[in-house]
Design an enzyme around this catalytic site. Sequence first.
Site, short mmCIF file in Angstrom:
data_model
loop_
_atom_site.label_atom_id
_atom_site.label_comp_id
_atom_site.label_asym_id
_atom_site.label_seq_id
_atom_site.Cartn_x
_atom_site.Cartn_y
_atom_site.Cartn_z
N GLY A 45 6.74 19.10 5.70
CA GLY A 45 7.30 20.34 6.24
C GLY A 45 6.50 20.75 7.46
CD GLN A 50 2.74 24.14 10.47
OE1 GLN A 50 3.85 23.93 10.01
NE2 GLN A 50 1.64 23.60 9.95
CB CYS A 105 -1.09 23.87 5.69
SG CYS A 105 -0.32 24.59 7.14
CG LEU A 106 1.28 19.04 8.99
CD1 LEU A 106 2.48 18.87 9.89
CD2 LEU A 106 0.61 17.71 8.73
CG HIS A 147 3.76 25.95 3.05
ND1 HIS A 147 2.49 25.81 2.52
CD2 HIS A 147 3.65 25.64 4.36
CE1 HIS A 147 1.67 25.44 3.49
NE2 HIS A 147 2.34 25.32 4.61
CD GLU A 148 6.59 24.32 6.50
OE1 GLU A 148 6.19 24.84 7.56
OE2 GLU A 148 5.92 23.48 5.87
CG HIS A 151 3.66 28.08 8.65
ND1 HIS A 151 2.36 28.19 9.07
CD2 HIS A 151 3.70 27.01 7.82
CE1 HIS A 151 1.63 27.24 8.50
NE2 HIS A 151 2.42 26.49 7.73
C1 QAP Z 1 3.78 22.23 3.20
O1 QAP Z 1 2.58 20.55 4.25
C2 QAP Z 1 3.69 21.90 1.74
O2 QAP Z 1 -4.28 18.31 5.05
C3 QAP Z 1 3.88 21.03 4.09
O3 QAP Z 1 -4.71 15.96 6.28
C4 QAP Z 1 2.66 21.14 1.22
O4 QAP Z 1 3.26 18.56 4.97
C5 QAP Z 1 4.64 22.35 0.89
C6 QAP Z 1 -0.81 17.25 5.51
C7 QAP Z 1 2.60 20.84 -0.13
C8 QAP Z 1 4.59 22.05 -0.46
C9 QAP Z 1 3.59 21.29 -0.99
C10 QAP Z 1 -1.91 18.00 5.15
C11 QAP Z 1 -1.03 16.04 6.16
C12 QAP Z 1 0.56 17.67 5.28
C13 QAP Z 1 -3.21 17.57 5.40
C14 QAP Z 1 2.34 19.28 4.69
C15 QAP Z 1 -3.42 16.35 6.05
C16 QAP Z 1 -2.32 15.59 6.43
C17 QAP Z 1 0.93 18.89 4.85
CO CO Z 2 1.85 24.82 6.66
#
Ligand code: QAP
Ligand code: CO
Length: 186
Positions: A45, A50, A105-106, A147-148, A151
């Site tokens: 996501g 971001q 989270c990215l 989550h998004e 943001h």
């Molecule tokens: C939000 O998050 C989310 O720390 C999206 O080193 C996450 O895609 C919603 C990511 C979990 C529901 C459950 C994070 C990639 C990606 C990091 C992501 C990383 C590389 C996060």
């Molecule tokens: Co995020």
Amino acid sequence: MVLKVITYPNKNLFMKSKPVENFDENLHKFLDDLYDTMRAYDGIGISAIQVDKPIRAMLVLIPRQSQELDENGEFIAEQFKEDLLEIINPQFIELEGEQICKEGCLSVPDFYEDVKRAKSIKLKFFDRFGKEQILSADGLKAVCIQHEYDHLEGHLFIEKIGYTKRKKFDKDYKAKIKELKAKSEN
Ligand code: QAP
Ligand code: CO
């Protein structure tokens, strides 16, 4: 084109994003770039803020596993597909129940923690052509959309973890930033 992802504590992450008004070619190009960025960073996501663009747009890409069966219902293979959702100007119609899911989270790299969210949602939004859509979701897809959505409102998931966990996060994250800064100065 892959865009640069801004990370905490960049203060722009706390801005409230503005509604999309023009569903034009510029928007389509931006959504394509946002997709390339999400893929490049291995995200499920991402929201526009971001990549430092404060508009109410997000992408959600949840993997889906299904079994390919033959005409007799016998197993052939495991299939891995994914559904891309392009969500613009979303509005929740329903938020029901509770679930706890480990989130990341990215914009907060290498940190993951449990967050409590609604179990199922119903959402009204616009697609890239400005056509109104209705969507029901639960499980990981519902978590990701919530989550998004945060943001878009200028919130991060670290604001939703307990006090003790947040204190530990602040300490560890500061130390990590300091370490990275020292490395880049060498
Ligand atoms: C939000 O998050 C989310 O720390 C999206 O080193 C996450 O895609 C919603 C990511 C979990 C529901 C459950 C994070 C990639 C990606 C990091 C992501 C990383 C590389 C996060
Ligand atoms: Co995020």
